[in-house]
Motif scaffolding. Structure first.
Motif, PDB file in Angstrom:
ATOM      1  N   LYS A 186       0.772  -1.260  -0.079  1.00  0.00           N
ATOM      2  CA  LYS A 186       0.055  -0.037  -0.057  1.00  0.00           C
ATOM      3  C   LYS A 186       0.900   1.268  -0.131  1.00  0.00           C
ATOM      4  N   LEU A 187       0.534   1.950  -0.996  1.00  0.00           N
ATOM      5  CA  LEU A 187       1.305   3.310  -1.250  1.00  0.00           C
ATOM      6  C   LEU A 187       0.179   4.429  -0.764  1.00  0.00           C
ATOM      7  N   TYR A 188       0.504   5.135   0.125  1.00  0.00           N
ATOM      8  CA  TYR A 188      -0.196   6.557   0.557  1.00  0.00           C
ATOM      9  C   TYR A 188       0.621   7.654   0.670  1.00  0.00           C
ATOM     10  N   LEU A 189       0.142   8.593  -0.128  1.00  0.00           N
ATOM     11  CA  LEU A 189       0.637   9.857  -0.291  1.00  0.00           C
ATOM     12  C   LEU A 189      -0.278  11.044   0.128  1.00  0.00           C
ATOM     13  N   LYS A 190       0.164  12.034   0.790  1.00  0.00           N
ATOM     14  CA  LYS A 190      -0.673  13.198   1.160  1.00  0.00           C
ATOM     15  C   LYS A 190      -0.935  13.847   0.101  1.00  0.00           C
ATOM     16  N   ASN A 191      -0.125  14.077  -0.803  1.00  0.00           N
ATOM     17  CA  ASN A 191      -0.213  15.018  -1.859  1.00  0.00           C
ATOM     18  C   ASN A 191       0.684  14.610  -2.950  1.00  0.00           C
ATOM     19  N   MET A 192       0.259  14.946  -4.363  1.00  0.00           N
ATOM     20  CA  MET A 192       1.004  14.510  -5.508  1.00  0.00           C
ATOM     21  C   MET A 192       0.066  15.382  -6.477  1.00  0.00           C
ATOM     22  N   VAL A 212       7.981   0.650  -9.566  1.00  0.00           N
ATOM     23  CA  VAL A 212       7.696  -0.115  -8.211  1.00  0.00           C
ATOM     24  C   VAL A 212       6.326  -0.972  -8.619  1.00  0.00           C
ATOM     25  N   ASP A 213       6.297  -2.228  -8.078  1.00  0.00           N
ATOM     26  CA  ASP A 213       4.976  -2.878  -8.073  1.00  0.00           C
ATOM     27  C   ASP A 213       4.196  -2.746  -7.009  1.00  0.00           C
ATOM     28  N   VAL A 214       3.154  -1.715  -7.015  1.00  0.00           N
ATOM     29  CA  VAL A 214       2.282  -1.178  -6.020  1.00  0.00           C
ATOM     30  C   VAL A 214       1.021  -1.968  -6.143  1.00  0.00           C
ATOM     31  N   LYS A 215       0.245  -2.242  -5.043  1.00  0.00           N
ATOM     32  CA  LYS A 215      -1.066  -3.161  -4.943  1.00  0.00           C
ATOM     33  C   LYS A 215      -2.066  -2.006  -4.972  1.00  0.00           C
ATOM     34  N   LYS A 216      -2.037  -1.203  -3.840  1.00  0.00           N
ATOM     35  CA  LYS A 216      -3.014  -0.277  -3.768  1.00  0.00           C
ATOM     36  C   LYS A 216      -2.306   1.128  -3.526  1.00  0.00           C
ATOM     37  N   PHE A 217      -2.917   2.182  -4.216  1.00  0.00           N
ATOM     38  CA  PHE A 217      -2.211   3.561  -4.339  1.00  0.00           C
ATOM     39  C   PHE A 217      -3.265   4.557  -4.067  1.00  0.00           C
ATOM     40  N   GLU A 218      -2.865   5.385  -2.983  1.00  0.00           N
ATOM     41  CA  GLU A 218      -4.040   6.400  -2.775  1.00  0.00           C
ATOM     42  C   GLU A 218      -3.222   7.665  -2.467  1.00  0.00           C
ATOM     43  N   GLY A 233       5.279   1.883 -16.023  1.00  0.00           N
ATOM     44  CA  GLY A 233       6.266   0.954 -15.266  1.00  0.00           C
ATOM     45  C   GLY A 233       6.097   0.400 -13.725  1.00  0.00           C
ATOM     46  N   SER A 234       4.915   0.781 -13.270  1.00  0.00           N
ATOM     47  CA  SER A 234       4.598   0.441 -11.876  1.00  0.00           C
ATOM     48  C   SER A 234       3.238  -0.233 -11.591  1.00  0.00           C
ATOM     49  N   GLY A 235       2.681  -0.420 -12.924  1.00  0.00           N
ATOM     50  CA  GLY A 235       1.058  -0.854 -12.831  1.00  0.00           C
ATOM     51  C   GLY A 235       0.832  -2.344 -12.949  1.00  0.00           C
ATOM     52  N   GLN A 236       1.734  -3.059 -13.070  1.00  0.00           N
ATOM     53  CA  GLN A 236       1.620  -4.703 -13.172  1.00  0.00           C
ATOM     54  C   GLN A 236       0.741  -5.211 -12.171  1.00  0.00           C
ATOM     55  N   GLU A 237       0.876  -4.645 -10.816  1.00  0.00           N
ATOM     56  CA  GLU A 237       0.043  -5.390  -9.738  1.00  0.00           C
ATOM     57  C   GLU A 237      -0.847  -4.636  -9.084  1.00  0.00           C
ATOM     58  N   ILE A 238      -1.284  -3.405  -9.599  1.00  0.00           N
ATOM     59  CA  ILE A 238      -2.124  -2.524  -8.805  1.00  0.00           C
ATOM     60  C   ILE A 238      -3.410  -3.016  -9.157  1.00  0.00           C
ATOM     61  N   THR A 239      -4.340  -2.990  -7.948  1.00  0.00           N
ATOM     62  CA  THR A 239      -5.800  -3.463  -8.227  1.00  0.00           C
ATOM     63  C   THR A 239      -6.613  -2.337  -7.720  1.00  0.00           C
ATOM     64  N   GLU A 240      -6.218  -1.079  -7.260  1.00  0.00           N
ATOM     65  CA  GLU A 240      -7.092  -0.290  -6.587  1.00  0.00           C
ATOM     66  C   GLU A 240      -6.310   1.171  -6.627  1.00  0.00           C
ATOM     67  N   PHE A 241      -7.093   1.964  -7.066  1.00  0.00           N
ATOM     68  CA  PHE A 241      -6.413   3.275  -7.054  1.00  0.00           C
ATOM     69  C   PHE A 241      -7.704   4.431  -6.518  1.00  0.00           C
ATOM     70  N   ALA A 254      -8.973  -2.843 -11.263  1.00  0.00           N
ATOM     71  CA  ALA A 254     -10.414  -2.973 -11.413  1.00  0.00           C
ATOM     72  C   ALA A 254     -11.125  -1.990 -10.599  1.00  0.00           C
ATOM     73  N   THR A 255     -10.605  -1.007  -9.837  1.00  0.00           N
ATOM     74  CA  THR A 255     -11.394  -0.076  -9.047  1.00  0.00           C
ATOM     75  C   THR A 255     -10.456   1.207  -8.902  1.00  0.00           C
ATOM     76  N   ILE A 256     -11.321   2.296  -9.218  1.00  0.00           N
ATOM     77  CA  ILE A 256     -10.717   3.691  -9.348  1.00  0.00           C
ATOM     78  C   ILE A 256     -11.644   4.460  -8.616  1.00  0.00           C
ATOM     79  N   ASN A 257     -11.166   5.109  -7.562  1.00  0.00           N
ATOM     80  CA  ASN A 257     -12.104   5.806  -6.697  1.00  0.00           C
ATOM     81  C   ASN A 257     -11.706   7.439  -6.867  1.00  0.00           C
ATOM     82  N   ILE A 258     -12.647   8.089  -7.626  1.00  0.00           N
ATOM     83  CA  ILE A 258     -12.620   9.510  -7.898  1.00  0.00           C
ATOM     84  C   ILE A 258     -13.641  10.101  -7.300  1.00  0.00           C
ATOM     85  N   PRO A 259     -13.544  11.195  -6.582  1.00  0.00           N
ATOM     86  CA  PRO A 259     -14.657  12.023  -5.924  1.00  0.00           C
ATOM     87  C   PRO A 259     -15.434  12.867  -6.806  1.00  0.00           C
TER      88      PRO A 259
END
Length: 335
Positions: free
Chosen positions: A223-229, A253-259, A273-281, A303-308
């Motif tokens: 799990k990768l969590y960044l306050k801002n990007m 990097v192989d990241v599975k969940k990115f927030e 280059g980093s999306g091979q394993e990601i399941t949720e953004f 399979a899941t993208i959460n955008i407000p």
């Protein structure tokens, strides 16, 4: 014979107690003698196995000190205070703990700076806790290959290669205390070499500059969590096109969940280059409602993208090769 019999009657526990008492008294006397010497010559002194030295020869009451060494008799758990005998501890000197093989857990109190190579090659060090507003200079914890946990509150800065070759690192957490709105600045390749990380959690505003290559040679992150990007308020040059390849290096990097908590845009090639394993953004707060070109291209497990907000613009190949089959297009103006 009577003398020998008398020896036999001398109980071992009593003997051990006498020896232990003698050691304690000797230690106490040595400490007392050292402190007496400290009062006469304050150039350096030891307290609780830490060696302190005054800065620039200033020996006045309340003057700052640096920690310059460690006796090593204090055991596996070490706490660095921010004040000793009324003297603020300004920092840990260069190489002060280098090559130490005893320390396993380290706690550094608020405001203490950590100099270059301060804990270089501490090969038993497993856990680091920084309690607030600390500065970490380059290579400070380099080659600590048993390190598994880093937790910092209100961190101000971490320099180049500060945690290089942290092969066994599992958790890298930067938290923010209530009411603190400060930022953290990173040098180049702050953390390198970690192979299987459970989390990178940065709940503090990152000040993005021209150099954003903060991690390198990281195998995977659950799990990768960044306050801002890509958030203009904390972009020194106004750029809003930072991708994971920029942050983690060309190999990504192989990241599975990115927030992301705050963003203005989802830029082109975000996951390249980093999306091979990601399941949720997930992005919690976003200004623009656009997804850049090839932002999630070839993220085959996504399979899941959460955008407000409803998307208004989707760039070419933005979702090509993903597991996403549909999204709400009611507000879409350009695709």
């Amino acid at each position: 014979t009577g003398h020998l019999e008398g020896k036999r009657r001398f109980k071992a526990p009593v003997f051990v107690g006498i020896v232990a008492g003698a050691i304690i008294l000797t230690s106490a006397f040595a400490t007392f003698a050292h402190l007496q010497g400290y009062k006469e010559d304050k150039s350096q002194f030891f307290i609780q196995n830490l060696k302190y030295e005054f800065i620039d020869g200033n020996k006045e009451e309340g003057s700052p000190v640096f920690i310059t060494g460690y006796i090593g008799l204090g055991g596996e758990d070490v706490t660095i205070p921010n004040n000793v005998e009324g003297h603020p501890v300004q920092g840990i000197a260069q190489g002060a703990f280098a090559n130490n093989s005893i320390i396993e857990t380290l706690t550094v109190e608020k405001g203490v700076a950590i100099s270059v190579d301060a804990f270089y090659n501490c090969d038993s060090l497993q856990s680091i806790t920084l309690l607030g507003e600390n500065i970490i200079e380059e290579y400070a914890f380099a080659e600590c290959d048993e390190l598994t946990t880093i937790k910092a509150t209100d961190l101000l800065y971490a320099g180049n290669m500060a945690f290089s070759n942290a092969q066994n690192l599992k958790s890298f957490r930067i938290e923010t205390s209530a009411g603190n709105t400060g930022t953290v600045h990173f040098g180049e390749k702050v953390v390198t070499g970690a192979q299987e990380m459970q989390e990178i959690y940065i709940d503090r505003y990152i000040s993005y500059g021209d150099q954003v290559h903060y991690f390198d040679a990281i195998g995977s992150v659950e799990k990768l969590y960044l306050k801002n990007m890509n958030y203009a308020a904390y972009s020194e040059n106004g750029a809003l096109d930072t991708t994971l390849a920029d942050v983690f290096g060309d190999n990504g990097v192989d990241v599975k969940k990115f927030e992301i908590q705050f963003a203005d845009v989802i830029p082109a090639f975000l996951m390249e280059g980093s999306g091979q394993e990601i399941t949720e953004f997930t992005v919690r707060n976003i200004t623009e409602t656009t997804v850049g070109e090839a932002a999630f291209k070839d993220c085959t497990n996504l399979a899941t993208i959460n955008i407000p907000k409803l998307l208004t613009e989707v760039g070419a190949s933005a979702f090509e090769g993903t597991a996403i089959t549909s999204f709400n297009a009611l507000a879409l103006k350009k695709m």
